[in-house]
Write an enzyme that holds these catalytic residues in place. Structure first.
Site, PDB file in Angstrom:
ATOM      1  N   ASP A 194     -53.787   4.835  30.241  1.00  0.00           N
ATOM      2  CA  ASP A 194     -54.591   4.979  31.454  1.00  0.00           C
ATOM      3  C   ASP A 194     -55.575   3.815  31.490  1.00  0.00           C
ATOM      4  OD1 ASP A 194     -55.441   6.040  33.856  1.00  0.00           O
ATOM      5  OD2 ASP A 194     -56.223   7.897  33.004  1.00  0.00           O
ATOM      6  N   ASP A 195     -56.147   3.565  32.659  1.00  0.00           N
ATOM      7  CA  ASP A 195     -57.115   2.490  32.779  1.00  0.00           C
ATOM      8  C   ASP A 195     -58.442   2.858  32.132  1.00  0.00           C
ATOM      9  OD1 ASP A 195     -57.750   4.403  34.716  1.00  0.00           O
ATOM     10  OD2 ASP A 195     -58.008   2.958  36.347  1.00  0.00           O
TER      11      ASP A 195
ATOM     12  N   ASP B 260     -63.035   8.816  31.339  1.00  0.00           N
ATOM     13  CA  ASP B 260     -64.399   9.006  31.815  1.00  0.00           C
ATOM     14  C   ASP B 260     -64.991  10.249  31.160  1.00  0.00           C
ATOM     15  OD1 ASP B 260     -66.741   9.540  33.331  1.00  0.00           O
ATOM     16  OD2 ASP B 260     -65.903   8.586  35.098  1.00  0.00           O
TER      17      ASP B 260
END
Length: 169
Positions: free
Chosen positions: A102-103, A106
């Site tokens: 994933d980028d 969070d």
């Protein structure tokens, strides 16, 4: 003085993102024999393509989870498309031999959902925030929780205001 309610902006250019994705591939290169990549859409698509190229991985699967509904607030999670059972079953099952890309991690909510699907997978992101950091096995850059990352696919060419509201002339 910074406004504590205003998130810190972290704009990322295409060049910087490509360098960071290659750095992630470099860190992953000696950590396992990956049979497949599962990228978390949509943010994981671009880094997954770069990592797959760098590591010579041909099997790329997606898991589609919607979480950022208005690009500002993280809403409830919705699994739109789960991981193909053939990929889950690789290398003994439960995601063993699978690299999840994933980028960004969070809060860790999305990562937690994917970890439930693939408990033995290796989870890697380009960027990590402190709340989600425990969910990630490998990452490139940690940023503060109050940082908003502006990815290159979300931006166009336009004026960026300075950090300080007023500048001495």
């Amino acid at each position: 003085m910074e406004n504590p309610e205003q998130p810190k902006a972290f704009p990322v250019s295409w060049d910087q993102f490509h360098r960071d994705a290659r750095a992630l591939a470099w860190r992953l290169s000696g950590q396992g024999e990956w049979q497949a990549i599962v990228c978390i859409t949509r943010g994981g698509l671009v880094p997954a393509a770069i990592v797959a190229r760098e590591l010579g991985i041909r099997m790329i699967e997606t898991v589609c989870i919607a979480s950022y509904h208005d690009y500002e607030n993280q809403g409830s999670l919705q699994v739109i498309k789960p991981v193909d059972p053939k990929v889950v079953g690789l290398d003994g099952g439960q995601g063993a031999g699978v690299l999840v890309i994933d980028d960004l991690v969070d809060t860790g909510k999305t990562a937690r959902v994917v970890r439930e699907m693939l408990p033995k997978a290796h989870f890697a992101t380009i960027y990590a925030k402190p709340m989600g950091r425990p969910m990630v096995d490998t990452f490139v850059t940690e940023v503060s929780q109050d940082t908003w990352i502006y990815f290159p696919w979300d931006m166009g060419w336009q004026f960026q205001p300075p950090l300080a509201k007023t500048t001495a002339g």
